[in-house]
Every structure is written in C-alpha cells, then in structure tokens.
Design a protein around this motif. Structure first.
Motif, PDB file in Angstrom:
ATOM      1  N   LYS A 206      -2.652   1.474 -12.064  1.00  0.00           N
ATOM      2  CA  LYS A 206      -2.691   2.825 -11.492  1.00  0.00           C
ATOM      3  C   LYS A 206      -1.687   3.771 -12.140  1.00  0.00           C
ATOM      4  O   LYS A 206      -1.844   4.989 -12.063  1.00  0.00           O
ATOM      5  CB  LYS A 206      -2.417   2.774  -9.988  1.00  0.00           C
ATOM      6  CG  LYS A 206      -3.521   2.155  -9.150  1.00  0.00           C
ATOM      7  CD  LYS A 206      -3.182   2.206  -7.675  1.00  0.00           C
ATOM      8  CE  LYS A 206      -3.070   3.636  -7.160  1.00  0.00           C
ATOM      9  NZ  LYS A 206      -2.852   3.687  -5.699  1.00  0.00           N
TER      10      LYS A 206
ATOM     11  N   GLU B  13       0.828  -1.210   0.000  1.00  0.00           N
ATOM     12  CA  GLU B  13       0.000   0.000   0.000  1.00  0.00           C
ATOM     13  C   GLU B  13       0.858   1.255   0.000  1.00  0.00           C
ATOM     14  O   GLU B  13       0.606   2.201  -0.763  1.00  0.00           O
ATOM     15  CB  GLU B  13      -0.939   0.006   1.208  1.00  0.00           C
ATOM     16  CG  GLU B  13      -1.895   1.194   1.216  1.00  0.00           C
ATOM     17  CD  GLU B  13      -2.860   1.150   2.375  1.00  0.00           C
ATOM     18  OE1 GLU B  13      -3.679   2.099   2.501  1.00  0.00           O
ATOM     19  OE2 GLU B  13      -2.823   0.192   3.177  1.00  0.00           O
ATOM     20  N   GLU B  14       1.886   1.275   0.835  1.00  0.00           N
ATOM     21  CA  GLU B  14       2.741   2.462   0.910  1.00  0.00           C
ATOM     22  C   GLU B  14       3.500   2.684  -0.400  1.00  0.00           C
ATOM     23  O   GLU B  14       3.678   3.809  -0.840  1.00  0.00           O
ATOM     24  CB  GLU B  14       3.722   2.341   2.074  1.00  0.00           C
ATOM     25  CG  GLU B  14       4.602   3.565   2.231  1.00  0.00           C
ATOM     26  CD  GLU B  14       5.069   3.778   3.667  1.00  0.00           C
ATOM     27  OE1 GLU B  14       6.098   4.416   3.838  1.00  0.00           O
ATOM     28  OE2 GLU B  14       4.387   3.314   4.589  1.00  0.00           O
ATOM     29  N   TYR B  15       3.950   1.592  -1.007  1.00  0.00           N
ATOM     30  CA  TYR B  15       4.618   1.697  -2.306  1.00  0.00           C
ATOM     31  C   TYR B  15       3.709   2.400  -3.311  1.00  0.00           C
ATOM     32  O   TYR B  15       4.123   3.323  -4.012  1.00  0.00           O
ATOM     33  CB  TYR B  15       4.959   0.302  -2.835  1.00  0.00           C
ATOM     34  CG  TYR B  15       6.396  -0.124  -2.605  1.00  0.00           C
ATOM     35  CD1 TYR B  15       7.223  -0.439  -3.668  1.00  0.00           C
ATOM     36  CD2 TYR B  15       6.933  -0.231  -1.322  1.00  0.00           C
ATOM     37  CE1 TYR B  15       8.534  -0.853  -3.483  1.00  0.00           C
ATOM     38  CE2 TYR B  15       8.239  -0.636  -1.113  1.00  0.00           C
ATOM     39  CZ  TYR B  15       9.033  -0.934  -2.207  1.00  0.00           C
ATOM     40  OH  TYR B  15      10.337  -1.336  -2.013  1.00  0.00           O
ATOM     41  N   ASN B  16       2.475   1.942  -3.388  1.00  0.00           N
ATOM     42  CA  ASN B  16       1.559   2.487  -4.388  1.00  0.00           C
ATOM     43  C   ASN B  16       1.078   3.892  -4.051  1.00  0.00           C
ATOM     44  O   ASN B  16       0.734   4.663  -4.944  1.00  0.00           O
ATOM     45  CB  ASN B  16       0.373   1.532  -4.587  1.00  0.00           C
ATOM     46  CG  ASN B  16       0.753   0.305  -5.394  1.00  0.00           C
ATOM     47  OD1 ASN B  16       0.805   0.351  -6.615  1.00  0.00           O
ATOM     48  ND2 ASN B  16       1.046  -0.790  -4.721  1.00  0.00           N
ATOM     49  N   ASN B  17       1.087   4.247  -2.784  1.00  0.00           N
ATOM     50  CA  ASN B  17       0.694   5.599  -2.382  1.00  0.00           C
ATOM     51  C   ASN B  17       1.832   6.610  -2.531  1.00  0.00           C
ATOM     52  O   ASN B  17       1.621   7.807  -2.351  1.00  0.00           O
ATOM     53  CB  ASN B  17       0.197   5.602  -0.935  1.00  0.00           C
ATOM     54  CG  ASN B  17      -1.153   4.926  -0.785  1.00  0.00           C
ATOM     55  OD1 ASN B  17      -1.893   4.781  -1.761  1.00  0.00           O
ATOM     56  ND2 ASN B  17      -1.483   4.497   0.417  1.00  0.00           N
ATOM     57  N   SER B  18       3.030   6.119  -2.862  1.00  0.00           N
ATOM     58  CA  SER B  18       4.190   6.998  -3.001  1.00  0.00           C
ATOM     59  C   SER B  18       4.255   7.680  -4.358  1.00  0.00           C
ATOM     60  O   SER B  18       5.107   8.542  -4.589  1.00  0.00           O
ATOM     61  CB  SER B  18       5.484   6.209  -2.778  1.00  0.00           C
ATOM     62  OG  SER B  18       5.537   5.735  -1.449  1.00  0.00           O
TER      63      SER B  18
ATOM     64  N   ASP C 114       1.838   9.379  -7.746  1.00  0.00           N
ATOM     65  CA  ASP C 114       0.532   9.912  -8.131  1.00  0.00           C
ATOM     66  C   ASP C 114      -0.145   8.969  -9.117  1.00  0.00           C
ATOM     67  O   ASP C 114       0.507   8.404 -10.003  1.00  0.00           O
ATOM     68  CB  ASP C 114       0.688  11.292  -8.781  1.00  0.00           C
ATOM     69  CG  ASP C 114       1.231  12.319  -7.803  1.00  0.00           C
ATOM     70  OD1 ASP C 114       0.949  12.194  -6.598  1.00  0.00           O
ATOM     71  OD2 ASP C 114       1.930  13.250  -8.253  1.00  0.00           O
ATOM     72  N   GLU C 115      -1.432   8.816  -8.972  1.00  0.00           N
ATOM     73  CA  GLU C 115      -2.164   7.939  -9.884  1.00  0.00           C
ATOM     74  C   GLU C 115      -2.005   8.428 -11.328  1.00  0.00           C
ATOM     75  O   GLU C 115      -2.134   9.615 -11.614  1.00  0.00           O
ATOM     76  CB  GLU C 115      -3.655   7.891  -9.514  1.00  0.00           C
ATOM     77  CG  GLU C 115      -4.419   6.829 -10.271  1.00  0.00           C
ATOM     78  CD  GLU C 115      -5.735   6.456  -9.606  1.00  0.00           C
ATOM     79  OE1 GLU C 115      -6.540   5.782 -10.258  1.00  0.00           O
ATOM     80  OE2 GLU C 115      -5.961   6.848  -8.436  1.00  0.00           O
TER      81      GLU C 115
END
Length: 237
Positions: free
Chosen positions: A168, A140-145, A147-148
């Motif tokens: 994403k 989750e943190e990787y993907n939130n790092s 911008d979409e």
C-alpha cells in the motif's frame, strides 16, 4: 511523506501537562483488559521482574490519575536522546509535527505533540483482546493512518514497522553499520543512535527530496551506494 519511529521503554516525567485528555476507544479497551488481569498474569505475559511489575501495575491502576505528557518529550530511549528534539528550531519542529509518527502498541500511531500517559506495552506482550494479538488489534488502524501510496521513511524497528502493508505504501528502509577491523557490524545500540541522528538530520534539513538523505554524514556515517538498494539506504561508519 511521513517518517515512522519506535517508542521507548525509557521515559521522563519532567514536563507534565495539566490538561484533560480523552483517549479513543481502542486505548480504553486495552487498559480495561489489563485491569482485569491479576499481578501474576501481568508478570507472565510481560515476562518482567517483580520490580518492573510494580511499575507496570502503577501505570495500569492509576492510568486515569497519572498526568499527561507530550509524546516527543516523554520518551527518552537511546534513539530519542540522539534525536535531541530540544535542538530543533521552530520551523524544524513544525516539520517534525507534520511528518513524524511514533508507533505505539498502546496508543497506535502518535503525532509527536500528542498527549499521552506513562505505560509499558509492546507488541511482544502476549496480551489478547477479543482473541486478537496486539498486532492484529492495531493493524487496520496503523494502515489507515497513512495515505495509500504515501512515501514512508522507516526509522522504526521491525517490531513496529512490520504492521504496515508494503503493497500500500512506498517504504524506504535504513540500515546502519560500523566497520571494525575490516568487518561490518550492526547491533541495536548502533542502529538506535543512528536512527535518532538521521531523524535529527531529516528534520533540521526539512527533507522533501530523497536524494538529500544520501548526504547524511553525522557521527562518521557515510552513504554506501554499493550496499544500498532502490528502497533501502545503507550507511557505514
């Protein structure tokens, strides 16, 4: 646009930083979980020799005492040596700082100048945290790092890049081959060296236009149009 890069097990400790570092909760959780394990358990989940075990135990047990280092200066694996951060001018290093993320199983996505301490941990280590693998712990943190929809140039190994949700982001992959006796070959050393050279090229040219990537020609590599795809750059030496 961001560039992702893998860390390395090889490290140097020539440039310590005397500065207090406060790490986030996820890093604290990992180090506390590691401290709970017996040496024989560490050896088993890491699959390492007695010599490496001694090094790992030193990192774990003295984590709060060990000096800190800038991430980009601590890693010294093949790809980092080929990158040669010392060759960057001030504006090129600023570009690197703004665009590069070094992906770590211990620290998560790192900015190049971020302060870290020595460690040894990768996503193949069979460490479980609250029943989760390291990949699930960090996913989750990787993907939130990022911008979409952000453009990401993937110069990392699959071990690290596989955590990113390709739905994403707009991810561009790279493949590097060497032609010998009419046959194309690819192995980890070729790929690591070429990734470092490509990162150097991108930073020195402060790339913002993806078409400029095709002009990469270091160490005899040339862009191979027929082998490339919409989101994959292929280079042959």
């Amino acid at each position: 646009m961001k560039i992702i890069f893998s860390p390395s097990k090889e490290m140097t400790f020539d440039n310590p930083i005397e500065e207090k570092v406060e790490f986030n909760d996820k890093i604290k959780i990992i180090i506390e979980e590691l401290k709970k394990l017996k040496p024989i358990e560490i050896k088993e989940i890491y699959k390492i020799s007695d010599k490496v075990l001694e090094e790992v135990l030193n990192y774990i047990n003295n984590f709060d005492k060990i000096e800190s280092y800038r991430a980009i200066e601590m890693y010294t694996g093949i790809a980092f040596r080929s990158f040669d951060v010392a060759s960057l001018k001030e504006d090129e290093r600023k570009y690197m700082d703004d665009h590069l993320k070094i992906l770590s199983a211990f620290y998560g996505p790192l900015c190049p100048e971020e302060l870290v301490r020595p460690y040894r941990l990768d996503f193949n280590t069979k460490l479980k945290i609250d029943g989760k693998t390291l990949k699930n712990f960090w996913k989750e943190e990787y993907n939130n790092s990022f911008d979409e929809g952000e453009v990401i140039l993937n110069l990392a190994s699959n071990e690290f890049s596989s955590l990113l949700d390709r739905k994403k982001f707009t991810i561009y992959d790279f493949e590097f081959f060497e032609k010998k006796n009419g046959k194309l070959k690819s192995h980890s050393t070729i790929s690591k060296k070429a990734r470092g050279k490509m990162l150097n090229y991108i930073c020195k040219n402060k790339i913002t236009n993806l078409e400029e990537i095709k002009k990469f020609d270091m160490d005899g590599f040339k862009y191979e149009n027929k082998m490339s795809e919409e989101r994959k750059f292929v280079f042959v030496k």
